[in-house]
Design an enzyme around this catalytic site. Structure first.
Site, PDB file in Angstrom:
ATOM      1  N   ASP A 160     -18.128   2.049  -6.981  1.00  0.00           N
ATOM      2  CA  ASP A 160     -17.324   2.540  -5.850  1.00  0.00           C
ATOM      3  C   ASP A 160     -18.225   2.856  -4.653  1.00  0.00           C
ATOM      4  O   ASP A 160     -17.872   2.560  -3.510  1.00  0.00           O
ATOM      5  CB  ASP A 160     -16.529   3.779  -6.292  1.00  0.00           C
ATOM      6  CG  ASP A 160     -15.781   3.510  -7.588  1.00  0.00           C
ATOM      7  OD1 ASP A 160     -15.002   2.546  -7.614  1.00  0.00           O
ATOM      8  OD2 ASP A 160     -16.006   4.217  -8.585  1.00  0.00           O
ATOM      9  N   HIS A 188     -13.012   7.742 -11.325  1.00  0.00           N
ATOM     10  CA  HIS A 188     -13.033   6.294 -11.041  1.00  0.00           C
ATOM     11  C   HIS A 188     -11.592   5.802 -11.193  1.00  0.00           C
ATOM     12  O   HIS A 188     -11.202   5.261 -12.227  1.00  0.00           O
ATOM     13  CB  HIS A 188     -13.982   5.592 -12.011  1.00  0.00           C
ATOM     14  CG  HIS A 188     -14.009   4.099 -11.853  1.00  0.00           C
ATOM     15  ND1 HIS A 188     -14.384   3.472 -10.687  1.00  0.00           N
ATOM     16  CD2 HIS A 188     -13.687   3.101 -12.719  1.00  0.00           C
ATOM     17  CE1 HIS A 188     -14.305   2.170 -10.838  1.00  0.00           C
ATOM     18  NE2 HIS A 188     -13.872   1.909 -12.059  1.00  0.00           N
TER      19      HIS A 188
END
Ligand code: NAD
Ligand code: LMR
Length: 329
Positions: A160, A188
């Protein structure tokens, strides 16, 4: 070559990510060009044939740093004396699913995995959980840590961070290396908070370098949150090579001091910083010291909107934790 080899265990080593992960490790991308490694690869019995093929390819690449390759379906063997464990083995989501939908299927894997790590790995083993939902799977594995250091159980939000850097660099028209301090907060999952307000581009605030603030506070965040889905929609399969390289980044940056002024995002055990409930596996901006210890960056000023985002992701992780309460004993 005089250094003692480092033992790296990888679960799901014949899968998509595993296949992309073993070669850079063998080539020295985590521990450097003079550090020998022993690769300890774990697979389900059904995938042992494929794993043997991965081993053959590793041998054929003739990596000078590789001292031995163990290919096994025994978790006890795979985690034996491991210094670093990469937990990849688990099912990926398909189209139309959220990562959390995998929890009841993948969660139980991490009980046995956690027990086997605790029984066999080095006491200070470093664990990187990749299999989804990675924060909560890590929580499940960590619950088994009696001998090993529970604070060394982490989950991967580096993909990410990398995605967010690439988006900012693209928008600003600069090389990706110009983007620093790209902190990822939380799970996440689609509630993660990529904090553009503290990111720097060429040393300047991203909010100064990019004048389109509506993009930063809207499409940018959404793109990062939903990138995994976009890749599944495009490829028909979840991200693999980028995930493997993010795991390499996570592991490498946990073994060396963070460059001055930079941050690395890792999902780690919350110590209560920023009002994130203690014990959750939560992604924070971190730095790593000379001894390879991570530290949550302190003193980041979060405005009300950011605080709400940080809390929303923590709330989601509490819900996930409650869903797997029976797996945490
Ligand atoms: P894959 O299906 O290609 O490979 C998974 C491998 O794990 C298979 O070879 C399977 O045999 C093996 N496996 C399953 N259960 C196992 C067990 N108990 N022990 C050992 N091996 C086992 O999947 P993939 O694309 O490599 O993805 C793996 C996981 O990583 C998925 O859960 C996926 O969602 C996750 N993922 C996480 C991120 C992240 O950023 N955190 C990014 C991408 C993918
Ligand atoms: C990703 O972010 O690409 C992975 O977590 C895979 C997924 O299911 O989105």
């Amino acid at each position: 070559m005089s250094k003692q080899p480092i033992r790296v265990a990888i679960t799901g080593a014949a899968g998509q990510i595993g296949y992309s992960l073993v070669f850079p490790i063998a080539a020295g991308h985590v521990f450097g060009p003079d550090q020998p490694v022993i690769l300890q690869l774990l697979e389900l019995p059904v995938a042992l044939g494929a794993l043997e093929g991965v081993k053959m390819e590793l041998l054929d690449a003739a990596f000078p740093l590789v001292q031995d390759i163990v290919a096994t379906d025994s978790a006890d063997t795979a985690f034996g004396d491991a210094d670093l464990v990469l937990l990849v083995g688990s099912k990926p989501r398909g189209p139309g699913m959220e990562r959390a939908d995998l929890i009841r299927e993948n969660g139980p894997i991490f009980i046995g995995t956690g027990k086997a790590i605790d029984a066999n790995a080095k006491a200070d083993v470093k664990v990187v959980t990749v299999g989804n939902p990675c924060n909560t799977n890590c929580l499940i594995a960590r619950a088994q840590a009696k001998r090993t250091n529970p604070l060394n159980y982490t989950a991967m939000t580096r993909l990410d961070q990398n995605r967010a850097k690439a988006q900012l660099a693209g928008k600003a028209g600069v090389p990706v290396a110009s983007v620093t301090r790209m902190g990822i907060w939380g799970n996440h999952s689609p509630t993660m908070y990529p904090d553009f307000t503290h990111a720097l581009i060429g040393g300047k605030k991203a909010t100064d370098a990019i004048s389109d603030h509506a993009w930063l506070d809207g499409p940018f965040i959404k793109t990062v949150q939903q990138r995994g889905k976009a890749i599944i929609d495009a490829r028909g399969k979840s991200s693999a090579a980028s995930a493997a390289w993010a795991a390499i980044d996570h592991a490498r940056d946990w073994h060396r001091p963070t460059p001055q002024g930079e941050w690395v995002s890792m999902a780690i055990t919350s110590d209560g910083s920023y009002d994130v409930p203690e014990g959750l596996i939560y992604s924070f901006p971190c730095t790593v010291d000379e001894e390879g210890q991570y530290h949550i960056v302190q003193g980041i000023e979060l405005d009300e909107k950011a605080k709400a985002r940080v809390k929303a992701s923590a709330d989601e992780l509490i819900e996930e934790r409650d869903t797997v309460k029976d797996l945490l004993g």
